[in-house]
Each structure stands twice: as structure tokens, then as C-alpha cells.
Design an enzyme around this catalytic site. Structure first.
Site, PDB file in Angstrom:
ATOM      1  N   SER A 194       0.815  -1.113  -0.085  1.00  0.00           N
ATOM      2  CA  SER A 194      -0.071   0.001   0.108  1.00  0.00           C
ATOM      3  C   SER A 194       0.927   1.255  -0.181  1.00  0.00           C
ATOM      4  CB  SER A 194      -0.838  -0.125   1.316  1.00  0.00           C
ATOM      5  OG  SER A 194      -1.616   1.110   1.285  1.00  0.00           O
ATOM      6  N   CYS A 316      -7.816   1.055  12.084  1.00  0.00           N
ATOM      7  CA  CYS A 316      -8.990   0.214  11.995  1.00  0.00           C
ATOM      8  C   CYS A 316      -9.603  -0.014  13.078  1.00  0.00           C
ATOM      9  CB  CYS A 316      -8.704  -0.975  10.874  1.00  0.00           C
ATOM     10  SG  CYS A 316      -7.540  -0.930   9.559  1.00  0.00           S
TER      11      CYS A 316
HETATM   12  N1  PLP Z   1      -2.423  -4.713   6.027  1.00  0.00           N
HETATM   13  C1  PLP Z   1      -1.715  -3.985   6.959  1.00  0.00           C
HETATM   14  C2  PLP Z   1      -0.679  -4.992   7.608  1.00  0.00           C
HETATM   15  C3  PLP Z   1      -2.185  -2.765   7.194  1.00  0.00           C
HETATM   16  O1  PLP Z   1      -1.264  -2.167   8.114  1.00  0.00           O
HETATM   17  C4  PLP Z   1      -3.147  -2.113   6.435  1.00  0.00           C
HETATM   18  C5  PLP Z   1      -3.245  -0.631   6.845  1.00  0.00           C
HETATM   19  O2  PLP Z   1      -3.385  -0.184   7.878  1.00  0.00           O
HETATM   20  C6  PLP Z   1      -3.785  -2.684   5.485  1.00  0.00           C
HETATM   21  C7  PLP Z   1      -3.369  -4.043   5.156  1.00  0.00           C
HETATM   22  C8  PLP Z   1      -4.722  -2.080   4.746  1.00  0.00           C
HETATM   23  O3  PLP Z   1      -4.159  -1.117   3.915  1.00  0.00           O
HETATM   24  P1  PLP Z   1      -4.834  -0.129   2.859  1.00  0.00           P
HETATM   25  O4  PLP Z   1      -4.880   1.140   3.700  1.00  0.00           O
HETATM   26  O5  PLP Z   1      -4.181   0.198   1.924  1.00  0.00           O
HETATM   27  O6  PLP Z   1      -6.010  -0.760   2.375  1.00  0.00           O
END
Ligand code: PLP
Length: 380
Positions: A194, A316
Site C-alpha cells: 500500500s 482500523c
Molecule cells: N495490511 C496491513 C498490515 C495494514 O497495516 C493495512 C493498513 O493499515 C492494510 C493491510 C490495509 O491497507 P490499505 O489502507 O491500503 O487498504
């Protein structure tokens, strides 16, 4: 305001911003159109895909641009959820990001096995080979670095084990990429990333996969795997952020001593604080701890007033009280999990910022204690 929540998101870097602006102005043609202006955009897109894929050990055809890691992770589970035999099982760590955990639960329901982990929060691979041999496991997913604790997982070893058995191994590398210099993901069958975690724009990322994974139909873009007109400014800006970060990640690792000193200072100003994962190998930028008293939102509010942005855990989970996969898998009680605080740095934070942060925690604690004693006097 000093920002200590870079695992949630990082500010857009100067070169990424410049690239974004320039692309918005100049590179706006649709790459699928038939004239020369579009052919130029197609060439830019092709080069960006090729540069990114190559730097991670993948072929350009294997890299699909997405809106970020949530989409990429979802796509993997949706693909295998539809494709695999009804009895196939997937194997995960219990502290994957919710975009992995929730997608796995959605598609695999009760056909999920969880990898065991030790007290320090690291997945234990002893015995995993036996599980892979005996159970009908067709998909394994293990994150590279945990977003809450920063703990590094043995994803290379897991990838090697899966590769020797022909099992698809997916790695959520979102928190690793842009923070650590090691970039060879070629042992993984797929991995997600990301841009906004490494000074790139939000809403941009990729899925690299040796197995073609269909995401959106209609339009035929992205090798027919993800229909929809490509976000060229986002892609160019992401590539620019990556190129800048890539040449600087090696020096970041030296900043681990700033974080370690912060944790020592914190233990002095806040006796009773419990640092999570301190015995494990962690990202150099992250500290997750249980405050000795008071709920984490009270701490966040106090720190905010003093001039520091810190987090309660993963972005989140901020609004989901009681939910934190890392808290439950590391054996924290519900009250301890309500006192979890995460701080995470990136390029802009200095050694002085880290030491001032520890001092700020000391002040915040004094204020919280004096407010609590005042309110207990009032209630008497
Ligand atoms: N995976 C991990 C380990 C993350 O820390 C995050 C975001 O906090 C994501 C996935 C999701 O990423 P995105 O914001 O690009 O959807």
C-alpha cells in the site's frame, strides 16, 4: 504537532506530490485510447509496472495496481474461496490485518486454521510442515510485519515451506515495504502493498501474484484482471514515492536506538507500562504498549493537547472497542487492551521528538492522575 502514527498512514512525500500534480496536469489521457497521446501514457504505465515488479522479484505481468492492500488481500481470498475444493483449508496467523482475517472468514468460514505463536508474538514454524503434509491446506497467509506491534514474522521461511509443497503463499507486506531494505518477495506466490504507508498517495497499492487473480470484470484493463480506467497520477506518484524511499530505507534502521531509548524513558516516567513484543525482532519505528492506568482514548486526548498525535492501536480498530487481533493473540485482558497505545515514526520524526514524546507521556500521566484524584474528591 508531532506526528507519531505513521503505521496508520504517512504524509505524502515531496517527490510523490510533485509527480502527482504533474501527472494530473500532463498525463491525463486514457491509456486505452488509440492515439499517440495515449500511447505515451501506456508506455508510462508499462514502465511503472515493470520497475515496481522487478524491484520485488516479480514479472511485470504479475503485478496488478489496486486501490491498496485491503483490496489486494480481499482479492486473494475471494479468488481462492471460489476456486478451491469445498474442503480446502487456509492457514493464517491469528494477528493478520482485518482485511486478511475478515476476508478469510467470509470465504473459508470454519475452514481456517491458525498458526501457533510464542509469548513474544512470533509465529512458530516447528510442526507446521507436518500440518502442511497432513491437512488439506491450499492457501497460507502470513504478514511480513505486524501493523500494531511492528513484530516481524518468519514469512521467508513460511514462503519456502509452501513453495516446496506447491501451496499458494500470500504475504501482506504492507508494513514492511518502505521500512526495511529487504525487497526480494520472489519466494511468495503473492504479496500485497500500500502506497500510503511509504509516503505515497492514499488509495493506491498493488497485488503481485504468480497466479492470475481476477478482481473486476469489464474493460479489460490490467491484463483483464482488474477492469477500470487506471489511476495514472496515483500510480506515477506511488512509483516516485517508492523510488525515493527505496534509496533511504537502509539508514532508517539505525533509528531503532531512538525507539529503544524511548521505551526505556517511558518505563521510568510510567512505571508499570507493559511494552509488547520487546523480545521479538520488530520494525525500528513502532512501539505498542499497555499504559498502567486510564483508557487509551484519554491518553490520546492528553497527548494531542500537549502536541503529539499517537494512536490507540491500528487505525482500523480505533472505533471498535475490545477488538484487536494482536491483543487477544498476545493474551491481553479486555481492560489491558483498552489501555493499548501505539506510536510509530517515519522519515520526519527526530531523536529529539522521541525523547520529547517520553516526557510528554510523563506529563500526561501526571495530569490524568490529578484529574482522577480531583474527580474522586468531588464524588466524595
Ligand atoms: N495490511 C496491513 C498490515 C495494514 O497495516 C493495512 C493498513 O493499515 C492494510 C493491510 C490495509 O491497507 P490499505 O489502507 O491500503 O487498504
Amino acid at each position: 504537532m508531532v506526528y507519531f502514527d505513521n503505521n496508520a498512514t504517512t504524509p505524502l512525500g515531496a517527490s510523490a506530490l510533485h509527480a502527482y500534480k504533474t501527472a494530473l496536469e500532463q498525463d491525463w489521457h486514457n491509456p486505452s485510447s488509440p492515439y499517440r497521446a495515449s500511447a505515451r501514457i501506456r508506455a508510462i504505465l508499462d514502465r511503472a509496472r515493470s520497475d515496481l515488479a522487478k524491484s520485488f522479484g516479480f514479472k511485470k505481468e504479475e503485478l496488478t495496481f489496486t486501490s491498496g492492500a485491503t483490496e489486494s488481500n480481499n482479492a486473494v481470498f475471494a479468488h481462492f474461496g471460489k476456486k478451491l475444493k469445498p474442503k480446502s483449508i487456509c492457514l493464517l496467523s491469528p494477528f493478520e490485518h482485518s482485511s486478511v482475517l475478515e476476508s478469510a472468514k467470509n470465504w473459508f468460514k470454519d475452514r481456517i486454521h491458525y498458526l501457533p505463536s510464542d509469548d513474544s508474538g512470533v509465529v512458530v514454524l516447528d510442526g507446521v510442515e507436518k500440518i502442511l503434509n497432513e491437512e488439506d491446506i491450499s492457501l497460507v497467509s502470513l504478514m511480513a510485519a505486524n501493523n500494531e506491534t511492528g513484530i516481524l514474522q518468519p514469512w521467508q521461511d513460511m514462503a519456502g515451506l509452501c513453495s516446496s509443497k506447491g501451496i499458494h503463499f500470500h504475504c501482506d507486506a504492507t508494513q514492511w515495504i518502505g521500512k526495511l531494505a529487504f525487497e526480494d518477495f520472489s519466494l511468495c506466490t503473492s504479496f500485497s502493498a500500500s502506497a500510503h504507508k511509504f509516503s505515497g498517495p492514499k488509495g493506491m497499492g498493488w497485488l503481485a501474484s504468480k497466479e492470475p487473480i481476477q478482481m473486476q470484470i469489464g474493460g479489460g484493463q490490467e491484463g483483464n484482471l482488474r477492469g477500470g480506467t487506471e489511476n495514472i497520477p496515483g500510480i506515477i506518484s506511488m512509483l516516485s514515492a517508492w523510488q525515493e524511499v527505496k534509496s533511504n530505507t537502509a539508514v532508517l534502521n539505525d533509528q531503532v536506538s531512538w525507539r529503544d531509548q524511548f521505551e526505556m524513558d517511558l518505563m521510568k516516567v510510567m512505571p508499570g507500562v507493559k511494552i509488547l513484543g520487546s523480545k521479538a525482532q520488530r520494525l525500528w519505528n513502532t512501539s505498542l504498549f499497555v499504559a498502567p492506568d486510564y483508557d487509551n482514548l484519554s491518553w490520546v486526548g492528553k497527548l494531542d493537547k500537549i502536541g503529539f498525535s499517537v494512536s490507540t492501536g491500528s487505525a482500523c480498530s480505533t472505533n471498535k472497542i475490545g477488538y484487536s487481533s494482536i491483543a487477544s493473540s498476545m493474551g491481553l485482558s479486555k481492560t489491558e487492551s483498552s489501555r493499548l497505545i501505539r506510536v510509530s515514526s517515519y522519515f520526519e520524526q527526530t531523536q529529539a521528538d522521541w525523547s520529547n514524546l517520553a516526557i510528554a507521556f510523563g506529563h500526561a500521566w501526571e495530569e490524568l492522575q490529578s484529574e482522577a484524584s480531583r474527580s474522586s474528591v468531588i464524588s466524595i
